[in-house]
Every structure is written in C-alpha cells, then in structure tokens.
Design a protein around this motif. Structure first.
Motif, PDB file in Angstrom:
ATOM      1  N   GLY A   1       0.838  -1.170  -0.067  1.00 54.13           N
ATOM      2  CA  GLY A   1      -0.005   0.051   0.104  1.00 54.13           C
ATOM      3  C   GLY A   1       0.754   1.325  -0.067  1.00 54.13           C
ATOM      4  O   GLY A   1       2.018   1.222   0.352  1.00 54.13           O
ATOM      5  N   TYR A   2       0.325   2.545  -0.405  1.00 55.26           N
ATOM      6  CA  TYR A   2       0.918   3.632  -0.401  1.00 55.26           C
ATOM      7  C   TYR A   2       1.410   4.046   0.926  1.00 55.26           C
ATOM      8  O   TYR A   2       2.297   5.116   1.109  1.00 55.26           O
TER       9      TYR A   2
ATOM     10  N   GLN B   1       9.716   9.719  -4.918  1.00 59.91           N
ATOM     11  CA  GLN B   1       8.688   9.729  -3.813  1.00 59.91           C
ATOM     12  C   GLN B   1       8.153   8.122  -3.916  1.00 59.91           C
ATOM     13  O   GLN B   1       8.460   7.429  -4.812  1.00 59.91           O
ATOM     14  N   PHE B   2       7.561   7.962  -2.694  1.00 59.04           N
ATOM     15  CA  PHE B   2       6.779   6.542  -2.859  1.00 59.04           C
ATOM     16  C   PHE B   2       5.539   6.313  -3.616  1.00 59.04           C
ATOM     17  O   PHE B   2       4.972   7.420  -3.844  1.00 59.04           O
ATOM     18  N   LEU B   3       5.177   5.235  -3.675  1.00 57.48           N
ATOM     19  CA  LEU B   3       3.875   5.020  -4.410  1.00 57.48           C
ATOM     20  C   LEU B   3       2.826   5.873  -4.047  1.00 57.48           C
ATOM     21  O   LEU B   3       2.479   6.031  -2.806  1.00 57.48           O
TER      22      LEU B   3
ATOM     23  N   PRO C   1      -1.859   3.786 -10.106  1.00 59.55           N
ATOM     24  CA  PRO C   1      -1.110   4.110 -11.251  1.00 59.55           C
ATOM     25  C   PRO C   1       0.117   3.103 -11.396  1.00 59.55           C
ATOM     26  O   PRO C   1       0.703   2.715 -10.280  1.00 59.55           O
ATOM     27  N   PRO C   2       0.687   2.607 -12.510  1.00 60.33           N
ATOM     28  CA  PRO C   2       1.503   1.691 -12.754  1.00 60.33           C
ATOM     29  C   PRO C   2       3.080   2.321 -12.397  1.00 60.33           C
ATOM     30  O   PRO C   2       3.654   2.676 -13.324  1.00 60.33           O
ATOM     31  N   TYR C   3       3.351   2.570 -11.143  1.00 63.09           N
ATOM     32  CA  TYR C   3       4.547   3.154 -10.657  1.00 63.09           C
ATOM     33  C   TYR C   3       5.284   1.934  -9.906  1.00 63.09           C
ATOM     34  O   TYR C   3       4.634   1.021  -9.530  1.00 63.09           O
ATOM     35  N   VAL C   4       6.679   2.035  -9.929  1.00 59.20           N
ATOM     36  CA  VAL C   4       7.481   1.403  -9.049  1.00 59.20           C
ATOM     37  C   VAL C   4       8.496   2.136  -8.491  1.00 59.20           C
ATOM     38  O   VAL C   4       8.880   3.015  -8.859  1.00 59.20           O
ATOM     39  N   VAL C   5       8.843   1.537  -7.283  1.00 62.51           N
ATOM     40  CA  VAL C   5       9.866   1.851  -6.322  1.00 62.51           C
ATOM     41  C   VAL C   5      11.027   1.089  -6.361  1.00 62.51           C
ATOM     42  O   VAL C   5      10.798  -0.101  -6.076  1.00 62.51           O
TER      43      VAL C   5
ATOM     44  N   ILE D   1       5.789  -2.137  -5.850  1.00 63.95           N
ATOM     45  CA  ILE D   1       4.631  -1.821  -6.673  1.00 63.95           C
ATOM     46  C   ILE D   1       3.447  -2.071  -5.903  1.00 63.95           C
ATOM     47  O   ILE D   1       3.396  -2.260  -4.833  1.00 63.95           O
ATOM     48  N   PRO D   2       2.586  -1.141  -6.575  1.00 62.94           N
ATOM     49  CA  PRO D   2       1.023  -1.141  -5.707  1.00 62.94           C
ATOM     50  C   PRO D   2       0.393  -2.480  -5.659  1.00 62.94           C
ATOM     51  O   PRO D   2       0.623  -3.439  -6.551  1.00 62.94           O
TER      52      PRO D   2
END
Length: 398
Positions: free
Chosen positions: A125-126, A140-142, A151-155, A205-206
C-alpha cells in the motif's frame, strides 16, 4: 601460618610442576572462553533480531488469512478466506489507526533496456514507507489509488537501482516487472539486511498491480500501525470485531509486535542458555583436570602435609592451603580464558564482520566467578583429605 606464607606455598607448588599446571590452566581457559563466546553470540543474535524488529516500530499488528483450530479428534482444521484490499481500506477507518499496509510478496524479472534481474517484488500500500520507517533517496513513494486503481508506478531498492541503472538517474524511466511496464518514481535509501532479507534488492509496486501480476485473489497479510492513544490489545479487539463483521466468522489470525518480540525473546533466551550449556561441557573437563591435579598433589606431598601439621599448622589451615591452590589455578585459567576469548573475538570480527556479538562486562565478571567456584568445588575433596591426615602417619609415609 600467615596468609602471605600460605599464598607463597600455593604459588611454589604450582610453579614446581609448570607443565602440569599449564595443561590444567588450558582446560579451564578453553571452558571459560567457550562459555563466554557462545553466550556473547547468543546475546548478539538476540539483540540483532530485536533491533531489526524495532526498525518497523513497536505499535504494529499483523493480520494473516486463516485460523488454525483444533478438532475434537485432535487434528487441525484450517479455515482460510482471503484478506482483500477492501478489508485494508476498512481498517483505515478505525480510531487510532495511523497506517495500513496490504502486502503481497513474490518474485519476478525486472528489465530495463538490455539489463534484467530476477528479484523480489513487493506489492504494498501507499503508506508502507511511513509505516515501516523507510526513507527515499530519490523521488517519492507509491501514491494512493485514484478511482479505485493505482497508477503503474514502481519504487526500486538501492541495490536494484544500481544493477539496472548504475549511477544514472532512473526517475521517469520505464521498466518491465514480470512483463508489465511500470514507471520508476522513486528509489529507497540503502537499508541492508533485515531479518535475513535484502530489502535493497526489491521492487515495490502497488498491491492491486501485484494481485494481477501474481494472479492472486487475496493478500498475504495486512500490517496495521496505530498511535499512542490506544494499546495493542484494545486495537486487536477492534480489528477482530470489524473483520468478523465483514467476513461473518473469525477466519484470520492477529499477531501484535509485542507478541512476536516476546516469542522471539523466549526462543533466543533459550538458545543462549543452550549454547552456554554446551560450552559448560568444556568447563566440566577443566574441573576434572583441577580435581585430578589436586588429588595427585595431595598424594605427592603427604610428607609435607605431615611436616606442616607437626610444626603447628591446623587442619583448617591445611584445608585453606590446598583450596587456595585450586582457586589460584582456576582463576589463572579464567584469566587465560578471557585472553583467549579476546583473540577469538578479534579473529571472528576480521573473518566474519557481520556476525552479531554482544560481549557484556557482566558476562566477563560472571566467567571469573564461575572459574573460581569451579576451582573451589573441584579442590574441596582433595583439600579435605589433606586436612584429615594424621601428622605422624603422614610423616611416616615418606
């Protein structure tokens, strides 16, 4: 006989047989070094685990799907129903809850250009970075989900970033995680090993994308972080009531951070005692060595004992003389053992720098006291035998 004269006699008796005394000293020294070293390793491991858990905070409740129940026939019945992202969203509305982290774990291929790496993928989770006290080196984080979809973001973890991008800035770049494209929006600070896992070699990832990626209906677990206005027991009851209301039955397991720490503390404390007991076997060998050398010494010095008694030494003074020899022998062995311990710790620090060690001054003091106690107990029987000798019979035995 004065105390100074008694100590001089005890020292001269030990120096008269230097090789025999040295071998006995080594027996005690190895035992003391073994006990102190194994105990320091056990305490170091205990502190290492506690410190790693403390990095996640102490106000934490973990929820896992499924509850194990015992049946009437003595078997185990497992009731498993998935935890969902909707459950996590509902938990956020409870009083005193600061962060809720739904989690799905797996492995996948992370690709960028011609570079590829198979590593851990954590769907979360964010609020994960906030809840677990993770800091970001870049970006930044998710973010939170928008319109029910993240959104399809990755850290990227620190090491994973270096493997894929080197020192180049990865922010905004597209990578493939398990064949799906994600945009890099952040890089975590270097964290290292946590409980044996390299958190620097993970892609975050989310959680809803992780469900699709790993084809899972439910979550592996949910972590709930709560504030100082409540207690873990009270919050656990609130979580239990909410999830029973949503699921219709108690088909989940709750574990607080305090529960985990207490369980680990009991296990590691038992481990420390166990490894210390193994080292105590070496101490037992040292005690047998002292008993042997003192018994031999009494037999060899029968005439000397008779002479001491004839010139006025009391049985108590003879007893004290031989106990002093045993005590001196064991304390010298304890000192040699601590010196040996220092050499072993230095070697381990050079050869295994990551090995957790916790050497406390109290342990060193207890080691010396234990050495002295072993010397007295091992030398008591021979000393009493020497004290009970009749002076005339002792002189005739020469």
């Amino acid at each position: 006989m004065q105390l100074r004269d008694g100590l001089a006699l005890a020292c001269s008796a030990l120096l008269s047989r230097p090789l025999r005394s040295l071998l006995t000293l080594l027996g005690v020294a190895i035992g003391i070094a073994a006990v102190a070293l194994l105990t320091s390793i056990g305490e170091g491991l205990r502190g290492y685990v506690q410190d790693n858990f403390a990095q996640f905070g102490s106000r934490n409740v973990s929820i896992r799907p499924g509850m194990i129940r015992t049946s009437g026939l003595g078997g185990l019945l497992s009731s498993v129903r998935p935890l969902t992202v909707a459950d996590a969203d509902a938990l956020r509305r409870l009083p005193h809850v600061e962060a809720v982290v739904p989690i799905i774990q797996g492995n996948g291929d992370i690709q960028f250009a011609a570079r590829s790496r198979n590593t851990g993928v954590l769907g979360c989770g964010y609020q994960m970075a906030q809840a677990w006290r993770f800091k970001l080196a870049l970006g930044q984080f998710l973010p939170a989900a928008r319109d029910g979809r993240s959104p399809p973001y990755v850290v990227l973890g620190h090491r994973l970033r270096l493997e894929l991008f080197g020192e180049a800035n990865p922010l905004g770049e597209l990578v493939r995680v398990g064949g799906t494209r994600f945009r890099v929006i952040g890089v975590m600070e270097r964290k290292g090993q946590l409980l044996g896992f390299d958190v620097d070699d993970i892609a975050y990832i989310p959680v809803d994308w992780a469900q699709s990626l790993f084809n899972r209906n439910g979550l592996a677990k949910i972590n709930v972080v709560f504030g100082t206005g409540t207690h873990s027991v009270l919050l656990s009851e609130s979580i239990r009531r909410l999830l029973i209301e949503r699921h219709g039955t108690e088909d989940f397991s709750l574990t607080t951070q305090d529960d985990m720490l207490r369980s680990l503390d009991r296990i590691l404390a038992s481990l420390t005692v166990a490894v210390g007991a193994l080292g105590g076997i070496s101490l037992l060998v040292g005690a047998v060595g002292i008993l042997t050398i003192m018994t031999t010494s009494v037999a060899e010095r029968t005439a000397e004992i008779g002479l001491l008694r004839a010139i006025g030494a009391s049985p108590r003074q003879v007893l004290g003389l031989f106990l002093a020899e045993a005590l001196l022998l064991s304390l010298l062995g304890g000192g040699l053992g601590l010196l040996l311990l220092g050499l072993l710790l230095g070697g381990l620090h050079l050869g295994l720098p990551g090995l957790p060690l916790s050497l406390q001054p109290l342990f060193l003091l207890l080691a010396l006291l234990l050495a002295g106690l072993i010397g007295i107990l091992a030398g008591l029987a021979p000393a009493r035998r020497a004290a009970r000798m009749h002076p005339v019979a002792a002189l005739r035995s020469d």
